[in-house]
Each structure stands twice: as C-alpha cells, then as structure tokens.
Design an enzyme around this catalytic site. Structure first.
Site, PDB file in Angstrom:
ATOM      1  N   TYR A 141       0.972  -1.270  -0.012  1.00  0.00           N
ATOM      2  CA  TYR A 141       0.176   0.066   0.120  1.00  0.00           C
ATOM      3  C   TYR A 141       0.939   1.169   0.107  1.00  0.00           C
ATOM      4  O   TYR A 141       0.496   2.500  -0.385  1.00  0.00           O
ATOM      5  CB  TYR A 141      -0.787   0.113   1.122  1.00  0.00           C
ATOM      6  CG  TYR A 141      -2.111  -0.396   0.870  1.00  0.00           C
ATOM      7  CD1 TYR A 141      -2.162  -1.965   0.653  1.00  0.00           C
ATOM      8  CD2 TYR A 141      -3.489   0.089   1.149  1.00  0.00           C
ATOM      9  CE1 TYR A 141      -3.671  -2.590   0.628  1.00  0.00           C
ATOM     10  CE2 TYR A 141      -4.565  -0.484   1.211  1.00  0.00           C
ATOM     11  CZ  TYR A 141      -4.513  -1.974   0.986  1.00  0.00           C
ATOM     12  OH  TYR A 141      -5.937  -2.545   0.736  1.00  0.00           O
ATOM     13  N   LYS A 187       3.124 -15.488   2.441  1.00  0.00           N
ATOM     14  CA  LYS A 187       3.430 -16.029   0.994  1.00  0.00           C
ATOM     15  C   LYS A 187       4.885 -16.509   1.236  1.00  0.00           C
ATOM     16  O   LYS A 187       5.776 -16.036   0.265  1.00  0.00           O
ATOM     17  CB  LYS A 187       2.975 -15.407   0.067  1.00  0.00           C
ATOM     18  CG  LYS A 187       2.981 -16.114  -1.344  1.00  0.00           C
ATOM     19  CD  LYS A 187       1.794 -17.331  -1.309  1.00  0.00           C
ATOM     20  CE  LYS A 187       2.070 -18.055  -2.762  1.00  0.00           C
ATOM     21  NZ  LYS A 187       1.151 -19.155  -2.697  1.00  0.00           N
ATOM     22  N   ASP A 219      -2.755 -18.302   0.603  1.00  0.00           N
ATOM     23  CA  ASP A 219      -3.821 -19.253  -0.310  1.00  0.00           C
ATOM     24  C   ASP A 219      -4.586 -20.171   0.330  1.00  0.00           C
ATOM     25  O   ASP A 219      -5.712 -20.131   0.524  1.00  0.00           O
ATOM     26  CB  ASP A 219      -3.038 -19.643  -1.804  1.00  0.00           C
ATOM     27  CG  ASP A 219      -1.732 -20.321  -1.288  1.00  0.00           C
ATOM     28  OD1 ASP A 219      -1.400 -20.403  -0.185  1.00  0.00           O
ATOM     29  OD2 ASP A 219      -1.171 -21.064  -2.527  1.00  0.00           O
ATOM     30  N   ASP A 243      -6.375  -7.135   4.063  1.00  0.00           N
ATOM     31  CA  ASP A 243      -7.456  -6.335   3.425  1.00  0.00           C
ATOM     32  C   ASP A 243      -8.693  -7.583   2.620  1.00  0.00           C
ATOM     33  O   ASP A 243      -9.599  -7.567   2.823  1.00  0.00           O
ATOM     34  CB  ASP A 243      -7.197  -5.362   2.176  1.00  0.00           C
ATOM     35  CG  ASP A 243      -8.015  -4.918   1.446  1.00  0.00           C
ATOM     36  OD1 ASP A 243      -9.121  -4.297   2.201  1.00  0.00           O
ATOM     37  OD2 ASP A 243      -8.065  -4.717   0.195  1.00  0.00           O
ATOM     38  N   ASP A 247     -12.514  -9.157   3.909  1.00  0.00           N
ATOM     39  CA  ASP A 247     -13.731  -9.298   3.065  1.00  0.00           C
ATOM     40  C   ASP A 247     -14.216 -10.776   2.880  1.00  0.00           C
ATOM     41  O   ASP A 247     -15.501 -10.901   3.296  1.00  0.00           O
ATOM     42  CB  ASP A 247     -13.501  -8.725   1.632  1.00  0.00           C
ATOM     43  CG  ASP A 247     -13.635  -7.153   1.727  1.00  0.00           C
ATOM     44  OD1 ASP A 247     -13.280  -6.224   2.762  1.00  0.00           O
ATOM     45  OD2 ASP A 247     -14.346  -6.823   0.490  1.00  0.00           O
TER      46      ASP A 247
HETATM   47  C1  IPM Z   1     -10.446  -1.368   3.836  1.00  0.00           C
HETATM   48  C2  IPM Z   1     -10.601  -0.715   2.393  1.00  0.00           C
HETATM   49  C3  IPM Z   1      -9.424   0.237   2.060  1.00  0.00           C
HETATM   50  C4  IPM Z   1      -8.230  -0.556   2.189  1.00  0.00           C
HETATM   51  C5  IPM Z   1      -9.335   1.142   1.061  1.00  0.00           C
HETATM   52  C6  IPM Z   1     -10.800   2.092   0.773  1.00  0.00           C
HETATM   53  C7  IPM Z   1      -8.342   2.024   0.689  1.00  0.00           C
HETATM   54  O1  IPM Z   1     -10.873  -1.601   1.244  1.00  0.00           O
HETATM   55  O2  IPM Z   1     -10.277  -0.605   4.779  1.00  0.00           O
HETATM   56  O3  IPM Z   1     -10.655  -2.453   3.749  1.00  0.00           O
HETATM   57  O4  IPM Z   1      -7.955  -1.327   1.270  1.00  0.00           O
HETATM   58  O5  IPM Z   1      -7.657  -0.472   3.394  1.00  0.00           O
HETATM   59 MN    MN Z   2     -11.017  -3.534   2.224  1.00  0.00          MN
END
Ligand code: IPM
Ligand code: MN
Length: 359
Positions: A141, A187, A219, A243, A247
């Site tokens: 990042y 990884k 993975d 990240d 999700d």
């Molecule tokens: C998160 C989001 C952020 C990230 C974006 C909006 C920059 O996806 O907080 O998970 O990638 O950290």
């Molecule tokens: Mn995110």
C-alpha cells in the site's frame, strides 16, 4: 470527563451508517456519564468536492486534536479517473498514516441467529469468533518505488523487521487474552518480505510462550477460512492480505456490513466499519449500520476504557438480531420470524436495547 471525537461520514453509505453509530455513541455518553464532543469533518470524495483534497487541512487539524476518529467510508466510481494521489481512498490511507495506527483489529463474530443465513453451511459458521490483526501502515500500500506508464507499472512490497515486530506484539497479546492461538499468514514460499515476516513473528513469539503460533500461506488460509473457520482465534497478516481476507470473512458473519474495526497503535484510534461506501445502495436506507455501531463499541474498549459500554453495545446488537430485525443484506429469503428494516430502524432498535437491555 470530556473526550473529543472526530466524526468523518465520508462517501456513499458512510453518512447513513454513521448517523446511527453517532446515536449509540451519544446515548452511551449519557449512560456512562462521559462527555463526547463530536465534531464533523470531510474526507474522501466529499472532501475532494469541497476542498479539492481527500484529506483537507481542517480535517487533519480536527483529527490531531481528537482522542478518537469515527469514519464511515470513502470512495465513489466518479473519482476513478483521478490520479492515485487524489483519489478518495488516498484520504483514508493518509489519515491512517497521520494517526500512526499500524494495527487494524477486525473481529469476525458470527451472531447465532445469522448462522443459518450464511452462504457457508450453518454448522461450519456457528460459533465463529476470530480477529484479524492487519498491518495497516506498510507493505504494498505504501512501498516505493511506485509508478506507472502506458505499458508498465510498479508497486513495491516492503517490510522492515520493526514494522512486523510491533504488529506481531499486538497480535500475540490479543491472542494471550483470548484462546491463545495465533495464525500468522504470509506467502513465504515465494516472497522475501514474507520470509522476514515469518522469522520476525516467530522471534516475537518467544515472549509469549503460552500462545500457540501457526503459520499459513495466504492461499491456504483463504481456503481454511471457509472450510474450518472455527479453527482460527487471532490471525496476523500484512496490509494487502488482511484487506482481502477480511472481506472473505465477511461472508462467514452473514454480510460484510456486520464487521466493525479498530485501528490502533497511534495517538488516536480510528474506528470504521470494514465495508466500503457501497454507492449502489447509498441513499436507499438499506445499508446495515451494525458494522459502524460495532465500531463505536470498539472505540469504547480501545480509546475510552469503557469495556462495560462496549459489552452493552455488543449485546444490544445480538439482541436485535435475536428478535429478528434484519437489514436487506442479512435478510434470508424464506426464513421465519424476520423483520426487514431500514438503516434507521435498525439504529432505533439497537439504541432501545442499549438503553434497556432486557426490553
Ligand atoms: C478497507 C478498504 C481500504 C483498504 C480502501 C478503501 C483504501 O478496502 O479498509 O478494507 O484497502 O484498506
Ligand atoms: Mn477492504
């Protein structure tokens, strides 16, 4: 006691979910006799429109003067063509850096009434209670060099041992206070940064002999999260993997809209739901405010030493779900005893249950 809180609704569904979180925050202030001085600031696309910057100077000053920051979401497709340095997301990344929050706690807790509605089998998700500790200020990042021309682009994954060490400490001490298992995700079969990550985490682990440390390749971890999510307690990983995996884990909890987060380690905590700005449902009153409200709970725990208030918020969320209240994202077609509610109505129910836990 007076505490200053920066309130940054941002874009998309951010303002809607944060309005509900704010009500819970103010209510708990009254219940626990704390004065929260809440001041609104602009971030993301909203800030670009007003100040031509995703993290404008007034917001920087506001956050510097605050003990905690509550954030909704940033991002909208309308800014897709802007250069990276001017995109709404840049505002959030710069804010994390400004505050110095290197450890992002993302708990994934499966509330019992939602286990049946998950896309993963109920017996697999029922009882899941894990926490991601995502490194938040390093890795790809932020690494340099970073550039792009027409036919070639470069991003750089960089970690120093110090960066790994400090986030590993947070993860080990969290594991120590929970079920004493830490999974470190990397990884290391391919990446140099991951080899350093793995070695450094192991070294920090010597200070936590009671915590069982396990290493998983990312993975494999992505697969195990769906196969055996109950085998996880605390999971520590780098910025990008954290990240992505968080999700994925949103699916276990029934919806990404359920997940709260706390970014800690700096001079002021940053609290935000894990979900993004969801522009497709913005303004429709369908957004789930639970991730944002849960983030207020995390603020009580981590910034204000009010574990009782944190517990009270968590129980109110659980009770609202027990009673069948569901926003669209967690509503399961065909299941009995559910009441489809708007963002606001979910906020109403949770506030009521915070105020009267036995109602
Ligand atoms: C998160 C989001 C952020 C990230 C974006 C909006 C920059 O996806 O907080 O998970 O990638 O950290
Ligand atoms: Mn995110």
């Amino acid at each position: 006691m007076k505490s200053k809180i920066a309130f940054l609704p941002g874009d998309g569904v951010g303002p809607e979910v944060l309005a509900e979180a704010r009500r819970v925050l103010e209510l708990c202030g009254r219940l626990y006799d704390r004065t929260f001085e809440i001041t609104e600031g602009a971030i993301g696309g909203t800030a670009i429109d007003r100040y031509d910057s995703p993290l404008p100077p007034p917001t920087i000053e506001l956050c510097k003067a605050s003990q905690a920051v509550l954030l909704g979401a940033v991002g909208d497709r309308k800014y897709d063509s802007l250069p990276s340095a001017k995109k709404p997301e840049r505002g959030l990344l710069d804010l994390r850096t400004l505050l110095g929050n290197y450890a992002n706690l993302r708990p994934v807790y499966v509330f019992d009434p939602l286990a049946d509605g998950s896309n993963v089998r109920p017996e697999v998700v029922r009882g899941v209670d894990l926490v991601f500790v995502r490194e938040l200020l390093g890795g790809v990042y932020f690494g340099t060099p970073r550039h792009r021309d027409k036919s070639r682009a470069v991003d750089t994954e960089v970690y120093t041992a110090d960066e790994v060490r400090r986030v590993a400490r947070v993860a080990f001490s969290l594991a120590q206070s929970r079920r004493k298992k830490l999974t470190s995700v990397d990884k290391a079969n391919v990446l140099e940064t991951s080899i350093l990550w793995r070695e450094t985490v192991a070294e920090v682990g010597r200070d936590y002999p009671e915590v069982a440390l396990e290493n998983l390749y990312v993975d494999n971890c992505a697969m195990q999260l769906i196969l055996k999510p109950k085998s996880f307690d605390v999971v520590v990983t780098n910025n990008l993997f954290g990240d992505i995996l968080s999700d994925e884990a949103g699916v276990l909890a029934g919806s990404l809209g359920m997940l709260p987060s706390a970014a800690i380690g700096g001079f002021a905590g940053l609290y935000e739901p894990v979900h993004g700005s969801a522009p497709d449902i913005a303004g429709t009153s369908q957004a789930n405010p639970i991730g944002a409200i849960g983030s207020v709970g995390m603020m009580f725990e981590h910034s204000f030493r009010l574990p009782e208030a944190a517990q009270r918020v968590q129980s109110a969320i659980g009770r609202a779900l027990d009673k069948g209240y569901r926003t669209r994202d967690i509503y399961s077609q065909g299941a009995a005893n559910q009441k489809l509610v708007t963002t606001r109505e979910m906020g109403d129910v949770i506030c009521k249950l915070v105020e009267q836990p036995d109602a």
